[in-house]
Design an enzyme around this catalytic site. Structure first.
Site, short mmCIF file in Angstrom:
data_model
loop_
_atom_site.label_atom_id
_atom_site.label_comp_id
_atom_site.label_asym_id
_atom_site.label_seq_id
_atom_site.Cartn_x
_atom_site.Cartn_y
_atom_site.Cartn_z
N LEU A 150 40.04 -5.35 7.12
CA LEU A 150 40.66 -5.84 6.05
C LEU A 150 41.23 -6.88 5.41
O LEU A 150 39.86 -7.93 5.44
CB LEU A 150 40.77 -4.52 4.76
CG LEU A 150 41.42 -4.98 3.60
CD1 LEU A 150 40.58 -4.48 2.79
CD2 LEU A 150 43.24 -4.31 3.05
N MET A 364 74.18 -5.23 25.89
CA MET A 364 73.76 -5.01 27.28
C MET A 364 73.91 -6.73 27.82
O MET A 364 74.05 -6.97 28.77
CB MET A 364 71.91 -5.04 27.46
CG MET A 364 72.00 -3.74 27.34
SD MET A 364 70.30 -2.59 27.65
CE MET A 364 70.53 -3.49 28.72
N GLU A 389 50.19 -4.53 7.33
CA GLU A 389 50.25 -3.59 6.23
C GLU A 389 51.86 -3.49 5.04
O GLU A 389 52.10 -2.22 4.42
CB GLU A 389 50.26 -2.07 7.24
CG GLU A 389 49.60 -1.69 8.24
CD GLU A 389 49.70 -0.20 8.08
OE1 GLU A 389 49.38 0.45 7.48
OE2 GLU A 389 48.62 -0.26 9.95
#
Length: 409
Positions: A150, A364, A389
């Site tokens: 699209l 972390m 989208e």
């Protein structure tokens, strides 16, 4: 469907893998036997086939053809497709649950699966003629990857500003000319749902959708090099005098805009699933690390209250994102109006994915910033959720318009 899924699981060599999240009975997030079976299949698929290759795929910016074939062989590429066409005949909820589970391991594999299932298969299944369904659904179920073409350079958020043209021939066939950008799966796809304007003088009402085979002349001009989801191909396509038979018009002539809108509304739930999976994947890795591996001042860093509060906050946001995701999916499966819920789920899940992945790196410490661990990849992969989208601003606009419609009348 269970018969097909079990057969797929048996014919694969995938070994069991425990989930970090126990099943919760009598919860909104407890699923049917069908959906749980698919989730189990994907967890095992991740452990045996995806996880060992995540770093290599990211570095190579490619998903190996053997892994794509394994997705087909395991029955994960035709979730909602009826059994008569080689699919599982399962629910939309099952399709998005698969995307969520894949994204916990590698979002690139998740979006490949998502676009194929929730966009391409859906378009062919819902709007295809008997000829199109009989010809293409079996191929899409067993071996051939699909792409949804699209977007164009000037048609992103303004999705219907298409420049690609469809010239109608005297015999009723069409010739397509133009270009497409940002096409997920574009590098490997063999079947494309292509949108082109057959009558630009009447604007979006001339947009028509076609099912196009790559061999008819769809050319991959280049593959984009991206910040995240690197292994997923994002391609620029050229359509130069591509001849498409009249029987390959999808739905009705001039109704392509309607097909695109409806498919993208469903697709947003799939992206929400991908983002929820990213958030959970980053959270699982980082929280395991702070409670099992990383110590400071003589105790695990997860035992410090400052860390515990952050973990609790992110866990709450992930839970909320998943509730919104599966609420939207349930409404869709029940045949209700789900546009607002889909936009909200996509918007919020993309925000949570970014926050969760960012916090996971911090929790972390230095190792989270390196490529030795997966969390920096989750951080890179999460960013696309606010873009494709429908950008976050487009989701906000959609939600706001529907709220206005509800309260202003």
């Amino acid at each position: 469907m269970l018969r097909i899924a079990r057969r797929s699981l048996l014919r694969s060599s995938i070994s069991p893998s425990p989930s970090l999240i126990p099943r919760r009975h009598n919860s909104i997030l407890s699923f049917s036997e069908d959906v749980e079976l698919f989730r189990d299949v994907v967890r095992r698929f991740n452990t045996d086939l995806v996880q060992p290759n995540v770093s290599a795929m990211d570095a190579a910016e490619q998903i190996p053809a053997s892994l794509v074939s394994a997705l087909f062989d395991t029955g994960l590429m035709a979730v909602e497709t009826p059994e008569e066409y080689g699919g599982a005949g399962a629910s939309f909820t099952a399709a998005v649950a698969i995307v969520e589970e894949l994204a916990k391991c590698d979002p690139s594999v998740a979006v490949l699966n998502d676009v194929h299932n929730t966009l391409v298969n859906t378009c062919v299944r819902k709007w295809g003629s008997d000829y199109i369904k009989q010809t293409y659904l079996p191929q899409l179920a067993t071996s051939k990857l699909g792409a949804f073409a699209l977007s164009e350079p000037s048609a992103g958020s303004d999705a219907f500003a298409l420049k690609t043209r469809a010239r109608k021939l005297p015999d009723g066939d069409f010739v397509l000319n133009g270009g497409k950008m940002w096409i997920t799966n574009g590098g490997e796809a063999e079947i494309f749902v292509v949108f082109a304007n057959a009558e630009p003088e009447i604007g979006y009402r001339g947009i028509t959708a076609f099912v196009v085979e790559k061999d008819w002349g769809v050319k991959v001009v280049k593959k984009e090099h991206k910040l995240g989801i690197r292994a997923s191909s994002t391609a620029v396509l050229a359509l130069d005098d591509v001849h498409v038979p009249a029987k390959n018009v999808l739905g009705h002539y001039g109704k392509g805009y309607k097909i695109a809108i409806e498919c993208l509304n469903e697709g947003r739930i799939g992206i929400a699933a991908q983002m929820a999976g990213i958030a959970q994947g980053a959270f699982d890795r980082a929280v395991s690390y702070v409670y099992r591996d990383r110590k400071q001042f003589g105790k695990f860093v997860g035992e410090f209250q400052g860390m515990q509060f952050q973990i609790a906050q992110v866990a709450t946001e992930i839970e909320a994102a998943r509730l919104m995701l599966y609420n939207a999916a349930a409404i869709k499966d029940a045949g209700g109006e789900f546009v607002t819920e889909a936009a909200m789920a996509k918007l919020y899940a993309s925000q949570v994915a970014e926050r969760a992945a960012s916090k996971a790196i911090e929790w972390m410490g230095g190792v989270g910033f390196t490529r030795e661990e997966s969390v920096e990849k989750f951080y890179r992969d999460a960013k696309i959720g606010a873009i494709y989208e429908g950008t976050s601003n487009i989701q906000l606009q959609t939600i706001a318009k529907l709220i206005q419609k509800k309260y202003a009348n």
